[in-house]
Design a protein around this motif. Structure first.
Motif, PDB file in Angstrom:
ATOM      1  N   GLU A  38       0.803  -1.272   0.018  1.00 40.28           N
ATOM      2  CA  GLU A  38       0.039  -0.091   0.057  1.00 40.28           C
ATOM      3  C   GLU A  38       0.881   1.570  -0.047  1.00 40.28           C
ATOM      4  N   TRP A  39       1.879   1.216   0.598  1.00 40.64           N
ATOM      5  CA  TRP A  39       2.835   2.218   0.882  1.00 40.64           C
ATOM      6  C   TRP A  39       3.403   2.565  -0.640  1.00 40.64           C
ATOM      7  N   ARG A  40       3.913   1.548  -1.423  1.00 39.58           N
ATOM      8  CA  ARG A  40       4.370   1.665  -2.802  1.00 39.58           C
ATOM      9  C   ARG A  40       3.546   2.311  -3.641  1.00 39.58           C
ATOM     10  N   LYS A  41       2.186   1.907  -3.378  1.00 40.24           N
ATOM     11  CA  LYS A  41       1.185   2.298  -4.299  1.00 40.24           C
ATOM     12  C   LYS A  41       0.616   4.093  -4.130  1.00 40.24           C
ATOM     13  N   THR A  42       1.119   4.269  -2.755  1.00 47.67           N
ATOM     14  CA  THR A  42       0.623   5.779  -2.629  1.00 47.67           C
ATOM     15  C   THR A  42       1.966   6.825  -2.872  1.00 47.67           C
ATOM     16  N   GLN A  43       3.259   6.305  -3.265  1.00 39.89           N
ATOM     17  CA  GLN A  43       4.200   7.164  -3.299  1.00 39.89           C
ATOM     18  C   GLN A  43       4.094   8.181  -4.360  1.00 39.89           C
ATOM     19  N   CYS A  44       4.867   9.174  -4.430  1.00 44.31           N
ATOM     20  CA  CYS A  44       4.652  10.193  -5.308  1.00 44.31           C
ATOM     21  C   CYS A  44       5.319   9.754  -6.809  1.00 44.31           C
ATOM     22  N   MET A  45       4.448   9.591  -7.763  1.00 44.74           N
ATOM     23  CA  MET A  45       5.034   9.213  -9.299  1.00 44.74           C
ATOM     24  C   MET A  45       3.793   9.402 -10.207  1.00 44.74           C
ATOM     25  N   PRO A  46       4.391   9.250 -11.592  1.00 47.38           N
ATOM     26  CA  PRO A  46       3.307   9.362 -12.433  1.00 47.38           C
ATOM     27  C   PRO A  46       2.094   8.438 -12.415  1.00 47.38           C
ATOM     28  N   ARG A  47       1.091   8.860 -12.425  1.00 45.05           N
ATOM     29  CA  ARG A  47      -0.119   7.780 -12.396  1.00 45.05           C
ATOM     30  C   ARG A  47      -1.194   8.234 -13.619  1.00 45.05           C
ATOM     31  N   GLU A  48      -1.888   7.272 -13.937  1.00 40.00           N
ATOM     32  CA  GLU A  48      -2.530   7.280 -15.235  1.00 40.00           C
ATOM     33  C   GLU A  48      -3.993   7.988 -14.749  1.00 40.00           C
ATOM     34  N   TYR A  96      -0.854  10.543 -18.249  1.00 41.72           N
ATOM     35  CA  TYR A  96      -0.020  10.324 -16.847  1.00 41.72           C
ATOM     36  C   TYR A  96       0.181  11.633 -16.338  1.00 41.72           C
ATOM     37  N   ARG A  97       0.018  11.821 -14.907  1.00 39.69           N
ATOM     38  CA  ARG A  97      -0.051  13.080 -14.311  1.00 39.69           C
ATOM     39  C   ARG A  97       0.869  12.755 -12.761  1.00 39.69           C
ATOM     40  N   CYS A  98       1.422  13.479 -12.360  1.00 41.18           N
ATOM     41  CA  CYS A  98       2.331  13.379 -10.972  1.00 41.18           C
ATOM     42  C   CYS A  98       1.186  13.292 -10.100  1.00 41.18           C
ATOM     43  N   GLY A  99       1.181  12.337  -9.039  1.00 45.60           N
ATOM     44  CA  GLY A  99       0.295  12.174  -8.032  1.00 45.60           C
ATOM     45  C   GLY A  99       0.893  11.069  -6.950  1.00 45.60           C
ATOM     46  N   GLY A 100       0.208  11.342  -5.783  1.00 51.00           N
ATOM     47  CA  GLY A 100       0.662  10.514  -4.546  1.00 51.00           C
ATOM     48  C   GLY A 100       1.236  11.241  -3.525  1.00 51.00           C
ATOM     49  N   CYS A 101       1.735  10.709  -2.437  1.00 48.55           N
ATOM     50  CA  CYS A 101       2.292  11.657  -1.187  1.00 48.55           C
ATOM     51  C   CYS A 101       3.866  11.274  -0.936  1.00 48.55           C
ATOM     52  N   CYS A 102       4.339  12.201  -0.549  1.00 52.40           N
ATOM     53  CA  CYS A 102       5.787  12.292  -0.342  1.00 52.40           C
ATOM     54  C   CYS A 102       5.980  11.616   0.868  1.00 52.40           C
ATOM     55  N   PRO A 103       7.396  11.183   1.360  1.00 57.95           N
ATOM     56  CA  PRO A 103       7.293  10.393   2.534  1.00 57.95           C
ATOM     57  C   PRO A 103       7.785  11.607   3.779  1.00 57.95           C
ATOM     58  N   SER A 104       8.075  12.604   3.309  1.00 62.00           N
ATOM     59  CA  SER A 104       8.246  13.740   4.026  1.00 62.00           C
ATOM     60  C   SER A 104       7.156  14.997   3.993  1.00 62.00           C
ATOM     61  N   GLU A 105       6.928  15.613   5.132  1.00 64.99           N
ATOM     62  CA  GLU A 105       5.888  16.664   5.103  1.00 64.99           C
ATOM     63  C   GLU A 105       6.432  17.779   4.320  1.00 64.99           C
ATOM     64  N   ASP A 106       7.819  18.002   4.383  1.00 64.34           N
ATOM     65  CA  ASP A 106       8.190  19.334   4.154  1.00 64.34           C
ATOM     66  C   ASP A 106       8.512  19.109   2.421  1.00 64.34           C
ATOM     67  N   LYS A 107       7.981  18.137   1.697  1.00 63.13           N
ATOM     68  CA  LYS A 107       8.093  17.948   0.329  1.00 63.13           C
ATOM     69  C   LYS A 107       6.715  17.918  -0.379  1.00 63.13           C
ATOM     70  N   GLN A 108       6.605  18.239  -1.502  1.00 66.22           N
ATOM     71  CA  GLN A 108       5.307  18.103  -2.205  1.00 66.22           C
ATOM     72  C   GLN A 108       5.426  17.613  -3.284  1.00 66.22           C
ATOM     73  N   CYS A 109       4.331  16.816  -3.688  1.00 70.87           N
ATOM     74  CA  CYS A 109       4.400  15.820  -5.059  1.00 70.87           C
ATOM     75  C   CYS A 109       4.295  16.652  -6.257  1.00 70.87           C
ATOM     76  N   ARG A 110       5.138  16.853  -7.215  1.00 77.43           N
ATOM     77  CA  ARG A 110       4.847  17.838  -8.396  1.00 77.43           C
ATOM     78  C   ARG A 110       5.768  16.960  -9.498  1.00 77.43           C
ATOM     79  N   ASN A 111       5.394  17.495 -10.662  1.00 80.90           N
ATOM     80  CA  ASN A 111       6.444  17.004 -11.864  1.00 80.90           C
ATOM     81  C   ASN A 111       7.603  17.745 -11.750  1.00 80.90           C
ATOM     82  N   ILE A 112       8.729  17.033 -12.412  1.00 75.65           N
ATOM     83  CA  ILE A 112       9.720  17.704 -12.631  1.00 75.65           C
ATOM     84  C   ILE A 112      10.473  17.737 -13.922  1.00 75.65           C
ATOM     85  N   SER A 113       9.375  17.227 -14.810  1.00 77.36           N
ATOM     86  CA  SER A 113       9.231  17.360 -16.204  1.00 77.36           C
ATOM     87  C   SER A 113       8.111  17.311 -16.935  1.00 77.36           C
TER      88      SER A 113
END
Length: 147
Positions: free
Chosen positions: A71-81, A106-123
């Motif tokens: 479940e943790w892997r599914k929710t990580q910040c990554m490109p999602r359909e 595909y769009r960026c989505g999910g949660c970051c492991p650290s609260e000081d980071k935000q999930c967003r695209n890098i390209s």
């Protein structure tokens, strides 16, 4: 310690922080029992087996931890359909509609492991999709014939 716990990015890392020596022993035991079960397929063991050692806090269930990790892997910040509405995405006039009305991208989505980071695209990149655009307002002659 709290910051380390909050920034843990896997079950393995989290358990290493909470139960450092126990987690190492438990993982070692798990690997040994997996190797032993593999060895029993090839080697006949004598009837009087040596009893396996037991460890404190043996209440941790690897199956439960594996499901948490999955479940943790599914929710990580990554490109999602995701499905997007073509008309809304491009701000189409109200008298135009598209078929299909939505497309998959595909769009960026999910949660970051650290609260000081935000999930967003890098390209970003451009994706070509073919859709059919239709005018919802038909000429009066066609409306009369159609009804």
């Amino acid at each position: 310690m709290e910051q380390k716990l909050r920034s843990a990015s896997s079950v393995d890392e989290l358990m290493s922080l909470i139960y450092p020596s126990y987690w190492a022993a438990l993982k070692c035991r798990s690997k040994l029992s997996a190797a032993a079960s593999l060895a029993t397929k090839f080697i006949q063991r004598p009837a009087a087996d040596v009893e396996e050692p037991t460890y404190a806090a043996a209440y941790l269930n690897f199956d439960i931890l594996k499901s948490i990790e999955l479940e943790w892997r599914k929710t990580q910040c990554m490109p999602r359909e995701v499905c997007i509405d073509v008309g809304r995405e491009f701000g189409a006039p109200t008298n135009v509609f598209y078929k299909p009305p939505c497309v998959s991208v595909y769009r960026c989505g999910g949660c970051c492991p650290s609260e000081d980071k935000q999930c967003r695209n890098i390209s970003t990149g451009y994706l070509s999709k073919t859709v059919y655009s239709c005018l919802s307002c038909l000429p009066a002659a066609f409306q009369h014939v159609a009804s």
